[in-house]
Design an enzyme around this catalytic site. Structure first.
Site, PDB file in Angstrom:
ATOM      1  N   HIS A  11      -3.748  34.594  74.774  1.00  0.00           N
ATOM      2  CA  HIS A  11      -4.805  34.120  73.877  1.00  0.00           C
ATOM      3  C   HIS A  11      -4.415  32.793  73.238  1.00  0.00           C
ATOM      4  O   HIS A  11      -3.434  32.711  72.512  1.00  0.00           O
ATOM      5  CB  HIS A  11      -5.049  35.176  72.797  1.00  0.00           C
ATOM      6  CG  HIS A  11      -6.187  34.894  71.890  1.00  0.00           C
ATOM      7  ND1 HIS A  11      -6.073  34.928  70.521  1.00  0.00           N
ATOM      8  CD2 HIS A  11      -7.479  34.585  72.152  1.00  0.00           C
ATOM      9  CE1 HIS A  11      -7.235  34.665  69.976  1.00  0.00           C
ATOM     10  NE2 HIS A  11      -8.115  34.442  70.940  1.00  0.00           N
ATOM     11  N   HIS A  53     -10.126  25.635  67.893  1.00  0.00           N
ATOM     12  CA  HIS A  53     -10.934  26.828  67.689  1.00  0.00           C
ATOM     13  C   HIS A  53     -11.924  26.672  66.548  1.00  0.00           C
ATOM     14  O   HIS A  53     -13.112  26.979  66.681  1.00  0.00           O
ATOM     15  CB  HIS A  53     -10.041  28.048  67.425  1.00  0.00           C
ATOM     16  CG  HIS A  53     -10.813  29.297  67.146  1.00  0.00           C
ATOM     17  ND1 HIS A  53     -11.239  29.650  65.876  1.00  0.00           N
ATOM     18  CD2 HIS A  53     -11.267  30.270  67.981  1.00  0.00           C
ATOM     19  CE1 HIS A  53     -11.912  30.778  65.939  1.00  0.00           C
ATOM     20  NE2 HIS A  53     -11.940  31.180  67.207  1.00  0.00           N
TER      21      HIS A  53
END
Length: 243
Positions: A11, A53
Site C-alpha cells: 500500500h 494521497h
C-alpha cells in the site's frame, strides 16, 4: 488478457516501513518481496501527474495548501520523508513518470489509483491514461487502474482501454455490480471492513477479482484469504507474518 496477481500488494509502497508514495518506499517494498504496489496519482497546478494521497499538503510533506495550487517544480522542493523519520529526510514527491520508471526497473506491477483533486476528475484521468498509453504499452498485464470516482474509470475505459480497471468502494453499496460492469472493470477493491465470505463469493460469481484494502492485521488477512480474496493491500509485511 492474462494478469498474474500476488497475494499481497504494498500500500503506497510499504507504508509501515517508509514514507508513502515515494520511490524509496517502492524500492523497500521490492526488497521486502512485494511484486505489486499501489499508489495514488493526482495533478499539480501545471497538469503534471504526481504521487500524493491527500488533496492538501502537510501530512506527508512540509508543504502548505492544496496540491493543485503548486506546480510540479514547487512540489519537488518539498521534503516528503522527514515526517516519517530522519533517515528519510530529503525524499521528494515523485512524478508519475518517475514512478513508472522506478517500478519498471524493480519489476514491480502497479495498482495505479487515480486520486483527483475536486473538480479535476476528468482531466486527471485523461492525463493518467495518456501517460499509460505512452509509457506502458508493454505493461498492460501488470497494471490495474483503480479509482473511487466512477467518472475517472469511465475516462480510463475510453482513453486507455487496454489497461484493466478496478472499482474502489468503501461501502460496497447495492449498485456495485452494475457500476463495475458498466465500467468494464476487471476487479472490485472494497474496504476490508465490509467484506465477509458471502460477499466475496458474490463478487467472484459476478466475474470480478477481489483486491481488498487496507489490511494490516495478520488474523484479519488470514480470514480474508481463507474466504478467497485474490489480493490483500497492506502497509505491513504480512507475508512474513502468515508464512
Amino acid at each position: 488478457m492474462s494478469l498474474r496477481l500476488s497475494r499481497f500488494v504494498g500500500h503506497r509502497g510499504i507504508a509501515a516501513e517508509a514514507p508513502e508514495n515515494t520511490l524509496t518506499g517502492f524500492r523497500l517494498a521490492a526488497e521486502a518481496g512485494f511484486s505489486w504496489v499501489e499508489f495514488d496519482v493526482m495533478l499539480s497546478a501545471d497538469d503534471v501527474p504526481v504521487l500524493h494521497h491527500d488533496e492538501v499538503l502537510g501530512r506527508t510533506d512540509n508543504g502548505v495548501g492544496p496540491v493543485a495550487a503548486q506546480t510540479a517544480a514547487q512540489l519537488k522542493t518539498l521534503d516528503a520523508g522527514a515526517w516519517f523519520g530522519p533517515g528519510f529526510a530529503g525524499e521528494r514527491i515523485p512524478t508519475f513518470e518517475e514512478t513508472i520508471s522506478c517500478c519498471r526497473a524493480l519489476g514491480l506491477s502497479m495498482n495505479v489509483e487515480i486520486k483527483p483533486t475536486t473538480g479535476r476528475e476528468v482531466r486527471t484521468a485523461e492525463i493518467v491514461s495518456a501517460f499509460l498509453n505512452r509509457l506502458c504499452p508493454d505493461l498492460t498485464d501488470r497494471i490495474i487502474v483503480s479509482s473511487f470516482v466512477p467518472e475517472c474509470l469511465r475516462v480510463a475505459q475510453e482513453k486507455a482501454p487496454d489497461f484493466l480497471r478496478g472499482y474502489l468502494s468503501d461501502t460496497m453499496a447495492e449498485d456495485w455490480h452494475a457500476a463495475a460492469k458498466g465500467l468494464g472493470c476487471f476487479s472490485i477493491h472494497p474496504n476490508h471492513a465490509c467484506l465477509d465470505a458471502a460477499l466475496i463469493t458474490a463478487v467472484h460469481e459476478s466475474g470480478f477479482r477481489v483486491l481488498t484494502y487496507t489490511v494490516n492485521d495478520p488474523a484479519r488477512a488470514a480470514s480474508l484469504i481463507g474466504w478467497g480474496v485474490d489480493a490483500v493491500i497492506t502497509d505491513e509485511l504480512l507475508a512474513d507474518a502468515l508464512a
